[in-house]
Each structure stands twice: as C-alpha cells, then as structure tokens.
Design an enzyme around this catalytic site. Structure first.
Site, PDB file in Angstrom:
ATOM      1  CE  LYS A 174      57.546  35.860  36.468  1.00 29.12           C
ATOM      2  NZ  LYS A 174      56.411  34.921  36.250  1.00 29.12           N
ATOM      3  NE  ARG A 175      54.191  35.133  46.351  1.00 28.05           N
ATOM      4  CZ  ARG A 175      53.097  35.506  45.728  1.00 28.05           C
ATOM      5  NH1 ARG A 175      53.146  36.486  44.836  1.00 28.05           N
ATOM      6  NH2 ARG A 175      51.945  34.930  45.978  1.00 28.05           N
TER       7      ARG A 175
END
Length: 288
Positions: free
Chosen positions: A99-100
């Site tokens: 989830k960057r």
C-alpha cells in the site's frame, strides 16, 4: 529490462487453471501464537515457509503483507525476500501488499523495490494508495507496463473509515472512488481492445454490496478486482455476483484468516483454500 508476459494475461491464466483466489500471508502475533509459534524470526520463517509449501503450487495468488515482516527489521525483510522468491518459484503469482503511496523520486523508489526484476523484493504486483493524487502513481504504473507486472490501486476498501475519502464527491459529481476506477479503466484500454485482462487493478471490498449497488458499471475497469472481505470479515463467495455484477469474472477474492486459521497443518491449509476456490468458481459460473 527483460519484461514478463503482461501481469493481466498471467493472472487470467492462473485464475483459469488454479481458481480465482488470493490467499494472504499475514504472520501477525496472534496468528503465530495460534499456530504454536513464537513471535520471533524463527516463528515468522516457519509460518511463511509452511504457507508457501502448502499453497504456492495450488493457488493463483499469494499476498504477503509487508508490515508483518517489516516489524522484525532487516531479518524480517530477509524472510520476506525468501518468501517471495520461493512462492514465485513454486508457480504462484505474488502480490506484495505494501500500500505504498508517495510522489516523485520516492514513488519511483517504491516502484523499483517491488516491480523492478533486479530487486530482491521483485513481485508480480503491488498494492498502492492513490490518495496523494492518481498522478503520483505514475512511476509505478509506467514501470509495471515496462516490466510486465501489475498494480492494484485502493479504490473502495472494506474498512469503514475509508468512506470519508473514497465516497467523497468531486465538483464534477463523481466520487473519488469512481474517479480512480475511471483512471484504471483508461490504463487498461489497450488490453481491453484485444479482449485481454489489463494489468491495472483495483481493491474493492467484497463487503460493500449496499454502497456499490448503484455503481456496478463503474467496476468494469477491464482489469482485476482484488476483493478482501471473504471469510473472517463476513462476506461469502455467494455475495460476489451481487457486489460486482457483470465484472464478477475479473474478481480475485482475497482470503487470509479464513484459510490461515487452519495451520500449521499443510493439508488443512490446502483443503481450506481449495474449498474457497471451489465456492468462488461456483458463484461466478452461476452468475454467467
């Protein structure tokens, strides 16, 4: 850079051959304890290796949650590197759940970490957050196209807090989530024109049937839809056609605790994953 066959093509083949299921690798402390393992590097490695050995040759996608490895520092990252490499070698597609989301050179560095074949953490796809603006994801989107990997963008997540951002309405009347889905649809246009699944997917919770009832057409992005919420969060395979409508064939349901709670018995892990995959196949077939 030597690129793979496009991720969407590889994913469609894996879903057809192995069933449309993604199983998480989530070695959080409570689950390690439930397996009779210590919350340390040895427990982390035993847990991860057991899941890979039991499932990597059978399920379409394995999804390690990076945070549960990062909490152990460099030794945890080393376990994550081995987990990814061994899962891919056994035939599973690996979706790194990281989830960057950032901008510029930082986003480019995140993209290289997971989507550059030269990286020790090279995965088949990665989850990303678009809430610094969809355009901030461009380094990951471009590298995915170049390397034959995939990107899953958070769109309509299953956590209730997500609604305050994702359901917000823009000046043009479109919700933020619908805008993200529209961007992904545009990314996948080339593959769609050839009748292929695109490599740019969205994360859409399987528990969101009420809020999605009037927006099913928006889910037809011509790419994969990662659907958390099956099993422990309350959704079932039978719910998928109601939530995803005509896009249900592109859904990759994610199950984590519903399968992992059956460990450390490898046979029980396999049986649970196969049962979920069969239920999803039946639901999708019934909706055709």
């Amino acid at each position: 850079m030597t690129s793979l066959q496009p991720f969407g093509t590889r994913l469609r083949r894996a879903m057809d051959e192995r069933g449309p299921l993604c199983v998480g690798i989530d070695p959080h402390a409570a689950l390690l304890e439930a397996w009779g393992l210590d919350d340390d590097i040895a427990g982390l490695e035993r847990f991860s290796r057991t899941v890979v050995e039991a499932l990597a040759g059978r399920v379409a996608v394995l999804k390690p949650q990076s945070a549960f490895f990062e909490r152990f520092g460099s030794r945890g990252i080393a376990v994550l590197e081995r987990t990814v490499a061994e899962a891919r070698a056994a035939g599973a597609l690996v979706l790194m759940d990281a989830k960057r989301g950032d901008i510029g050179s930082t986003m480019a560095a995140y993209a290289a970490t997971y989507l550059d074949p030269a990286s020790p953490l090279f995965s088949d796809a990665v989850t990303v957050s678009p809430y610094l603006g969809y355009g901030s994801l461009r380094p990951a989107l471009d590298l995915a196209r170049e390397s034959g990997t995939g990107v899953f963008v958070l769109a309509l997540t299953s956590n209730p807090e997500g609604a305050e951002v994702q359901h917000a309405v823009r000046a043009d009347g479109a919700s933020v989530a619908a805008t993200m889905l529209g961007h992904l649809r545009a990314e996948n246009e080339g593959e769609a024109s050839m009748g292929l699944m695109g490599s740019y997917g969205a994360v859409v919770g399987a528990t969101l049937s009420d809020s999605l009832a009037a927006a099913q057409a928006d889910l037809a992005i011509n790419g994969p839809l990662l659907a958390p919420g099956i099993g422990a969060q309350g959704a079932t395979a039978a719910d998928l056609p109601k939530v995803f409508g005509a896009a249900v064939r592109d859904v990759v349901p994610n199950v984590s605790r519903g399968v992992l709670r059956h460990g450390p018995d490898a046979a029980a892990l396999r049986a649970s994953a196969e049962r979920f995959a069969d239920e999803v196949r039946e639901a999708v077939a019934g909706a055709a």
